[in-house]
Scaffold this motif. Structure first.
Motif, mmCIF file in Angstrom:
data_model
loop_
_atom_site.group_PDB
_atom_site.id
_atom_site.type_symbol
_atom_site.label_atom_id
_atom_site.label_comp_id
_atom_site.label_asym_id
_atom_site.label_seq_id
_atom_site.Cartn_x
_atom_site.Cartn_y
_atom_site.Cartn_z
ATOM 1 N N ASP A 1 0.836 -1.214 0.000
ATOM 2 C CA ASP A 1 0.000 0.000 0.000
ATOM 3 C C ASP A 1 0.865 1.255 0.000
ATOM 4 O OD1 ASP A 1 -2.057 -1.771 0.249
ATOM 5 O OD2 ASP A 1 -2.401 -1.403 2.393
ATOM 6 N N MET A 2 1.935 1.216 0.807
ATOM 7 C CA MET A 2 2.829 2.380 0.873
ATOM 8 C C MET A 2 3.473 2.621 -0.488
ATOM 9 S SD MET A 2 4.830 2.480 4.524
ATOM 10 C CE MET A 2 5.562 0.871 4.560
ATOM 11 N N ILE A 3 3.939 1.532 -1.110
ATOM 12 C CA ILE A 3 4.603 1.683 -2.412
ATOM 13 C C ILE A 3 3.626 2.235 -3.441
ATOM 14 C CG2 ILE A 3 5.686 0.426 -4.335
ATOM 15 C CD1 ILE A 3 6.869 -1.491 -2.209
ATOM 16 N N SER A 4 2.399 1.713 -3.442
ATOM 17 C CA SER A 4 1.503 2.169 -4.504
ATOM 18 C C SER A 4 1.089 3.625 -4.280
ATOM 19 C CB SER A 4 0.316 1.226 -4.689
ATOM 20 O OG SER A 4 -0.677 1.524 -3.771
ATOM 21 N N PHE A 5 0.927 4.056 -3.025
ATOM 22 C CA PHE A 5 0.607 5.472 -2.786
ATOM 23 C C PHE A 5 1.808 6.364 -3.154
ATOM 24 C CE2 PHE A 5 -0.449 9.062 0.354
ATOM 25 C CZ PHE A 5 -1.292 9.679 -0.561
ATOM 26 N N LEU A 6 3.013 5.892 -2.831
ATOM 27 C CA LEU A 6 4.210 6.671 -3.198
ATOM 28 C C LEU A 6 4.304 6.822 -4.718
ATOM 29 C CD1 LEU A 6 6.868 8.120 -2.699
ATOM 30 C CD2 LEU A 6 7.997 5.906 -2.401
ATOM 31 N N LYS A 7 4.067 5.732 -5.438
ATOM 32 C CA LYS A 7 4.123 5.801 -6.904
ATOM 33 C C LYS A 7 3.112 6.822 -7.432
ATOM 34 C CE LYS A 7 4.708 1.656 -9.083
ATOM 35 N NZ LYS A 7 4.538 0.174 -9.236
ATOM 36 N N GLU A 8 1.947 6.847 -6.808
ATOM 37 C CA GLU A 8 0.937 7.799 -7.242
ATOM 38 C C GLU A 8 1.391 9.241 -6.993
ATOM 39 O OE1 GLU A 8 -2.975 7.081 -5.566
ATOM 40 O OE2 GLU A 8 -3.714 8.893 -6.572
ATOM 41 N N LEU A 9 1.962 9.488 -5.822
ATOM 42 C CA LEU A 9 2.429 10.856 -5.525
ATOM 43 C C LEU A 9 3.541 11.281 -6.482
ATOM 44 C CD1 LEU A 9 2.590 10.914 -1.601
ATOM 45 C CD2 LEU A 9 0.751 11.754 -3.077
ATOM 46 N N ILE A 10 4.423 10.337 -6.809
ATOM 47 C CA ILE A 10 5.533 10.645 -7.720
ATOM 48 C C ILE A 10 5.010 11.039 -9.102
ATOM 49 C CG2 ILE A 10 7.483 9.574 -8.971
ATOM 50 C CD1 ILE A 10 8.149 8.052 -6.365
ATOM 51 N N SER A 11 3.814 10.534 -9.477
ATOM 52 C CA SER A 11 3.287 10.814 -10.820
ATOM 53 C C SER A 11 2.920 12.293 -11.015
ATOM 54 C CB SER A 11 2.080 9.921 -11.122
ATOM 55 O OG SER A 11 0.965 10.375 -10.371
ATOM 56 N N TYR A 12 2.821 13.055 -9.912
ATOM 57 C CA TYR A 12 2.598 14.505 -10.049
ATOM 58 C C TYR A 12 3.957 15.184 -10.222
ATOM 59 C CZ TYR A 12 -2.046 13.608 -8.086
ATOM 60 O OH TYR A 12 -3.314 13.145 -7.853
ATOM 61 N N ARG A 13 4.131 15.936 -11.303
ATOM 62 C CA ARG A 13 5.409 16.649 -11.489
ATOM 63 C C ARG A 13 5.324 17.966 -10.692
ATOM 64 N NH1 ARG A 13 8.004 20.441 -14.684
ATOM 65 N NH2 ARG A 13 10.176 19.959 -15.143
ATOM 66 N N SER A 14 5.484 17.834 -9.378
ATOM 67 C CA SER A 14 5.237 18.989 -8.500
ATOM 68 C C SER A 14 6.471 19.880 -8.351
ATOM 69 C CB SER A 14 4.722 18.516 -7.144
ATOM 70 O OG SER A 14 5.537 17.493 -6.637
ATOM 71 N N VAL A 15 7.007 20.262 -9.508
ATOM 72 C CA VAL A 15 8.086 21.248 -9.578
ATOM 73 C C VAL A 15 7.413 22.614 -9.447
ATOM 74 C CG1 VAL A 15 9.759 22.250 -11.186
ATOM 75 C CG2 VAL A 15 9.506 19.764 -11.038
ATOM 76 N N GLN A 16 8.082 23.603 -8.875
ATOM 77 C CA GLN A 16 7.458 24.920 -8.732
ATOM 78 C C GLN A 16 6.959 25.425 -10.089
ATOM 79 O OE1 GLN A 16 9.786 28.098 -6.932
ATOM 80 N NE2 GLN A 16 7.890 29.001 -6.228
ATOM 81 N N GLY A 17 5.710 25.903 -10.103
ATOM 82 C CA GLY A 17 5.118 26.391 -11.353
ATOM 83 C C GLY A 17 4.418 27.723 -11.147
ATOM 84 N N GLU A 18 3.791 28.194 -12.218
ATOM 85 C CA GLU A 18 3.024 29.453 -12.212
ATOM 86 C C GLU A 18 1.957 29.437 -11.118
ATOM 87 O OE1 GLU A 18 2.564 32.625 -14.745
ATOM 88 O OE2 GLU A 18 4.390 31.410 -14.831
ATOM 89 N N ALA A 19 1.863 30.529 -10.352
ATOM 90 C CA ALA A 19 0.835 30.609 -9.299
ATOM 91 C C ALA A 19 -0.564 30.729 -9.898
ATOM 92 C CB ALA A 19 1.125 31.796 -8.396
#
Ligand SMILES: [Zn+2]
Length: 460
Positions: free
Chosen positions: A18-36
């Motif tokens: 469960d931990m691995i699959s939730f981590l994989k899901e979070l990683i799928s967001y490219r949460s690099v700083q972007g336009e506000a």
């Protein structure tokens, strides 16, 4: 240590997938700083990953609050929170050199590989599961525990600045965004800009090296009159670990120095192309100007302790001061640059600024401080630190001790915050690099440590 150790171990083992699959899901967001955007001060992907994370917290029965997309928190019970766990969901850009898609995490050779796996999405998942574990096992607590997640750690921690204006931090703060055993000291930091006029008709026509202030620069280029590629090759012989090339361009010689990068907090791990270039320019027969000689003597190639700039100092608990000349430029008849200094807890910002600015000014170079942060220190003998080290020793079987770093974490400007994990001694998880990963074993071990930590600091 506590009666629940076996129950916790079994629980974490059962929930690893469960931990691995939730981590994989979070990683799928490219949460690099972007336009506000509205309610997305650091960009759309940061908002989405934060929303997704707190939705999971809600699903586990934790009460959450979102602070306009800057940060959010989740409480594991109704009690007043005494322990706060601080993680961040933003990541640095992927860069190059990956063997797979940085945002489609895979498990290969026992490792979860993807941007944010260790910094800091993995630790956020492990902390969340540690809370879920204590809550599902109905282990009684006498204090509240709050998981705080932000979205701007990599770009100035404005998230926590905002958060603190809206609400108070719990008394004890732990951020799983550094190293084990435990970081109780973060050196002070000072950044400085300087400039001086170059003499007219100087043989040094242009100079450009480094781009960011917090790194040892790996490249520097100069254009010089009155020299030749042969002379450069001869002078370069005495300068080790930096590669020089020189070629003729009209009546100029174009010189390039190539060293290697390192973070400014660990400059001894790199080879500074700018200071190597200054040494070369000062060594050749052409007149490259007094400011070059002065800078070469203040920042001799190979020196990282600020000795020649008059700021060398150290203490037993935090180690040596570091000083890096990171950027240099010549423009409109003026030479300018930037340097980064990390200093021990036994010194204050004003002492170090005075000495460093004094050294520049004594040599007729204008200097000004552009950023200054006092050191951060939590007593290694406090009950808080001793409890954490005891948990680390008990769960890992390894010796727990405090360490000092030159970098800064989320807790730098807090009263009582330490970094605890998530990287184990001797591990290199490619933080900020290509193929960033966390091993499945470390993932489990971290979750177990954090669960035991909750009992140690908030248990009955
Ligand atoms: Zn981080």
């Amino acid at each position: 240590m506590n009666d629940y150790k076996k129950l916790i171990n079994d629980y974490i083992e059962e929930h690893t997938e469960d931990m691995i699959s939730f981590l994989k899901e979070l990683i799928s967001y490219r949460s690099v700083q972007g336009e506000a955007e509205e309610n997305a001060p650091f960009g759309k992907e940061n908002k989405e990953v934060l929303d997704r994370f707190i939705a999971e917290c809600e699903k586990f029965g934790f009460k959450t609050e979102n602070f306009q997309g800057y940060a959010a928190h989740a409480d594991m019970n109704e009690l007043a929170p005494k322990l706060g766990i601080l993680c961040h969901l933003d990541v640095v850009p992927e860069g190059t050199g990956w063997t797979g898609d940085p945002y489609k995490a895979e498990v290969r050779d026992g490792k979860v590989i993807g941007r944010g796996a260790i910094d800091d999405k993995g630790p956020a998942v492990m902390a969340l599961y540690a809370m879920k574990c204590i809550s599902d096992l109905k282990i009684p607590l006498k204090h509240g525990v709050r998981l705080i997640t932000g979205c701007n750690e990599e770009n100035g921690s404005e998230d926590m600045e905002y958060y603190r204006k809206k609400t108070e931090f719990p008394e004890l703060l732990v951020t799983p965004d550094g190293n084990y055993p435990l970081i109780n000291i973060e050196k002070g930091m000072l950044r400085c800009e300087f400039s001086a006029d170059m003499p007219e008709n100087c043989a040094l026509v242009s100079l450009h090296g480094g781009s960011v202030i917090n790194a040892v620069p790996d490249r520097c280029t100069a254009r010089v009159k009155d020299t030749s590629p042969e002379e450069i090759a001869e002078c370069a012989k005495g300068i080790e670990n930096v590669k020089f090339t020189a070629e003729t361009e009209g009546n100029l010689t174009v010189i390039t120095a190539e060293g290697s990068c390192a973070h400014a907090s660990t400059p001894e791990q790199g080879y500074n192309a700018v200071t190597a270039m200054l040494r070369l320019l000062d060594d050749i027969s052409a007149d490259t100007g007094v400011p070059v000689s002065v800078l070469n003597s203040m920042f001799p190639y190979g020196e990282t302790d600020g000795g020649s700039a008059g700021v060398k100092c150290s203490d037993d608990i935090s180690g040596e001061l570091t000083l890096v000349l990171s950027v240099i430029d010549i423009e409109n008849g003026s030479i300018s640059g930037k340097c980064d200094c990390r200093f021990p807890v036994s010194k204050t910002l004003s002492e170090i600024s005075e000495n460093l600015c004094g050294a520049f000014e004594g040599d007729n170079i204008d200097a000004q401080i552009i950023l200054g942060v006092e050191p951060h220190y939590v007593d290694s003998d406090s009950e808080f630190v001793r409890s954490l080290l005891a948990v680390y020793e008990d769960v890992t079987g390894n010796k727990g001790e405090c360490i000092a770093i030159g970098g800064g974490t989320y807790v730098h400007e807090t009263e009582n915050g330490v970094a605890f994990g998530a990287e184990f001694p001797g591990e290199d998880n490619h933080m900020h690099g290509a193929d960033e990963f966390i091993t499945v074993d470390s993932l489990k071990l971290n979750a177990k440590i954090y669960a035991n930590m909750i009992i140690a600091l908030a248990g009955k």
